[in-house]
Design an enzyme around this catalytic site. Structure first.
Site, PDB file in Angstrom:
ATOM      1  N   HIS A 117      12.969   3.600   8.925  1.00  0.00           N
ATOM      2  CA  HIS A 117      14.049   3.875   7.975  1.00  0.00           C
ATOM      3  C   HIS A 117      15.262   4.256   8.817  1.00  0.00           C
ATOM      4  CE1 HIS A 117      11.235   4.325   4.464  1.00  0.00           C
ATOM      5  NE2 HIS A 117      10.405   4.745   5.401  1.00  0.00           N
ATOM      6  N   PHE A 118      16.019   3.264   9.247  1.00  0.00           N
ATOM      7  CA  PHE A 118      17.189   3.608  10.069  1.00  0.00           C
ATOM      8  C   PHE A 118      18.311   4.156   9.188  1.00  0.00           C
ATOM      9  CE2 PHE A 118      16.397   1.032  14.223  1.00  0.00           C
ATOM     10  CZ  PHE A 118      15.420   1.939  14.561  1.00  0.00           C
ATOM     11  N   HIS A 122      15.568  12.670   9.542  1.00  0.00           N
ATOM     12  CA  HIS A 122      16.250  13.742   8.818  1.00  0.00           C
ATOM     13  C   HIS A 122      16.611  14.837   9.820  1.00  0.00           C
ATOM     14  CE1 HIS A 122      15.294  11.710   5.118  1.00  0.00           C
ATOM     15  NE2 HIS A 122      14.017  11.707   5.430  1.00  0.00           N
ATOM     16  N   ASP A 163       7.056   4.761  10.677  1.00  0.00           N
ATOM     17  CA  ASP A 163       7.685   5.382   9.495  1.00  0.00           C
ATOM     18  C   ASP A 163       8.833   6.293   9.932  1.00  0.00           C
ATOM     19  OD1 ASP A 163       8.257   5.957   6.888  1.00  0.00           O
ATOM     20  OD2 ASP A 163       6.348   6.934   6.422  1.00  0.00           O
ATOM     21  N   HIS A 175       7.857  -0.560  10.373  1.00  0.00           N
ATOM     22  CA  HIS A 175       8.172   0.449   9.358  1.00  0.00           C
ATOM     23  C   HIS A 175       9.131   1.496   9.915  1.00  0.00           C
ATOM     24  CE1 HIS A 175       6.269   3.146   5.989  1.00  0.00           C
ATOM     25  NE2 HIS A 175       7.575   3.323   6.094  1.00  0.00           N
TER      26      HIS A 175
HETATM   27  O1  DOR Z   1       8.324  10.922   4.233  1.00  0.00           O
HETATM   28  C1  DOR Z   1       8.888   9.870   3.913  1.00  0.00           C
HETATM   29  N1  DOR Z   1      10.144   9.631   4.264  1.00  0.00           N
HETATM   30  N2  DOR Z   1       8.203   8.979   3.196  1.00  0.00           N
HETATM   31  C2  DOR Z   1       8.814   7.888   2.676  1.00  0.00           C
HETATM   32  O2  DOR Z   1       8.174   7.136   1.990  1.00  0.00           O
HETATM   33  C3  DOR Z   1      10.233   7.665   2.891  1.00  0.00           C
HETATM   34  C4  DOR Z   1      10.704   8.351   4.088  1.00  0.00           C
HETATM   35  C5  DOR Z   1      12.198   8.409   4.141  1.00  0.00           C
HETATM   36  O3  DOR Z   1      12.827   7.370   3.905  1.00  0.00           O
HETATM   37  O4  DOR Z   1      12.756   9.468   4.424  1.00  0.00           O
HETATM   38 ZN    ZN Z   2       8.416   4.854   5.124  1.00  0.00          ZN
HETATM   39 ZN    ZN Z   3       6.249   5.410   2.630  1.00  0.00          ZN
END
Ligand code: DOR
Ligand code: ZN
Ligand code: ZN
Length: 450
Positions: free
Chosen positions: A61-62, A318, A314, A59
């Site tokens: 998010h690159f 940011h 996860d 999990h």
């Molecule tokens: O906090 C989060 N950030 N939850 C998510 O489901 C997506 C993720 C993101 O892609 O920034």
């Molecule tokens: Zn996520």
């Molecule tokens: Zn999520």
């Protein structure tokens, strides 16, 4: 001739540990045992050190393409490798989102050109896209179908009809961001006019529990394998308890939910006061939210009682300037791919679990759930993804230790086990003591069943 022999390794698997030599040829482990016969191009002593399989982070998010100022496949994968993660599975809520074969191919070519670790790519669930999904799943290319039941970062959100159609019309593993959007929307008015509400009140445990309840109903009806991402509350864990071993539901927990609590970590607010004006601060604004200490402890109980199957970071990179925006505008998500293993090994040091259990959670179970047959084990026939570490002093995490492009971590200042001594991806040494030592390695796509 072997390419590499790792000698005198204390190899830790999910159920046992043994001391042996590991022989590698063409990126694969070909022999594990006593004194192998035959020469080797390179030898590495692991005397007195642990060797575990490379971590599979199911999990991340690159966020590439579209957000190069945050992270790209090069920076994200360097961070991963430095922390012992040798396979990442990337989520589809990028810009553009990964919804079609063309989107998927585009992301694949970026990752193949830049990733320093092996990678898989999720496809996003979206109304009217089930033919694309089936093509990507049937071909064995996508590692799973990701459905957002609650709106989070990016445009992906499925309503209940779309979710039902997904269960009816598609095939393969469904991964779910389980927060019930109807609950979130119904609550929204309550926070009108509040500039900095408590994020855990805006997206409360009840929203997650409601979504999990719905998933249990759907899995009972359709018997589809579902992987519930970032379980974070006692309520979800309680709901899932009776279906353990009965329904094909697996679960993920994230380090930030295991190590941070909304009611005891105000020091994680932004120090300059810009933005982070909630009890917990925008830095740790993440969906689902950082929960209370009571939920954090319940989540550890779930990990220790085998109610959680995997740990995923996860990783959502940011920037601090984005996080400095007012609460309602600040993006949700925390970086974490490079601190996943150090934190889990810190928990070992704290007596919370064994290295064997860490290997189950971070290597064996993700390999099993995502069908990655050549991953997750230090044994003959598997890819030579190896993480080697000795007993090291705990040290405070510094921003300078981080390789993610966003350059910060919600765990800065926390005393933790340092990054591993040596990290091999398919037999090639990529990282040592938290630094990249060979930047030329490129990962390859991993596919379910492959
Ligand atoms: O906090 C989060 N950030 N939850 C998510 O489901 C997506 C993720 C993101 O892609 O920034
Ligand atoms: Zn996520
Ligand atoms: Zn999520």
């Amino acid at each position: 001739m072997y390419d590499l022999i790792v000698e005198d390794a204390t190899i830790v698997g999910g159920r046992q540990r043994r001391v042996a030599d590991i022989c590698v040829e063409d990126g694969r482990i070909v022999y594990v045992g006593e004194r192998p016969a035959g020469p080797a191009r390179a030898r590495q002593s692991a005397l007195g050190k642990f060797v575990i399989p490379g971590v599979i982070d199911g999990h991340v998010h690159f966020r590439s393409p579209g957000h190069p100022h945050k992270e790209d496949w090069a920076s994200g994968s360097r961070a991963a490798a430095s922390g012992g993660v040798t396979t990442v599975l990337d989520m589809p809520n990028t810009s553009p989102p990964t919804l079609s074969r063309a989107d998927w191919n585009h992301k694949r070519s970026l990752a193949a050109a830049q990733s320093r670790v092996d990678f898989g790519l999720w496809v996003g669930a979206s109304a009217g896209r089930n033919d694309d999904i089936n093509e990507l799943m049937d071909s064995g290319d996508a590692c799973g179908i990701k459905a957002f039941m609650g709106a989070s970062t990016g445009p992906l959100l499925v309503d209940d009809d779309t979710l039902v159609a997904l269960f009816e019309q598609t095939r393969g593993l469904i991964g779910v961001h389980a927060e019930d959007d109807a609950v979130l929307v119904a609550l929204r008015g309550r926070f009108d006019g509040q500039s900095a509400p408590d994020h855990n009140a805006v997206r409360p445990p009840a929203a997650a529990a409601s979504a999990v309840q719905r998933l249990i109903e759907l899995v009972s009806a359709y018997r589809r394998p579902v992987h519930i991402c970032h379980v974070s509350t006692a309520a979800e864990s309680d709901l899932l308890e009776s279906s353990r071993g009965v329904l094909p539901i697996t679960t993920e927990a994230c380090p930030h939910h295991l190590f941070l609590a909304s009611d005891v970590t105000p020091e994680f607010a932004l120090p300059d006061g810009s933005g982070g004006t909630t009890a917990s601060g925008n830095r740790i604004k993440v969906n689902p939210p950082i929960r209370t200490e009571a939920d954090r402890r319940a989540l550890w109980a779930a990990v220790r009682r085998d109610r959680i199957d995997t740990i995923g970071s996860d990783h959502a990179p940011h920037t601090l300037s984005e996080k400095a925006a007012p609460y309602w505008q600040a993006p949700a998500g925390v970086p974490g791919v490079e601190t996943l293993l150090p934190l889990m090994l810190t928990a070992v040091r704290q007596g919370k679990l064994t290295i064997e259990r860490v290997v189950q959670l971070c290597c064996e179970e993700p390999a099993r759930i995502f069908g990655l047959k050549s991953k997750g084990s230090v044994s003959a026939g598997h890819d030579a993804d190896l993480v080697i570490f000795g007993e090291r002093e705990l040290a405070p995490l510094l921003a300078s230790d981080l390789l993610t492009r966003v350059g910060w971590s919600p765990f800065e200042g926390m005393r933790m086990v340092p990054k591993p001594d040596l990290v091999y991806v398919r037999g090639r040494l990529v990282a040592a003591a938290g630094k990249i030592v060979d930047d030329s390695v490129r990962g390859t796509l991993v596919r379910p069943g492959g």
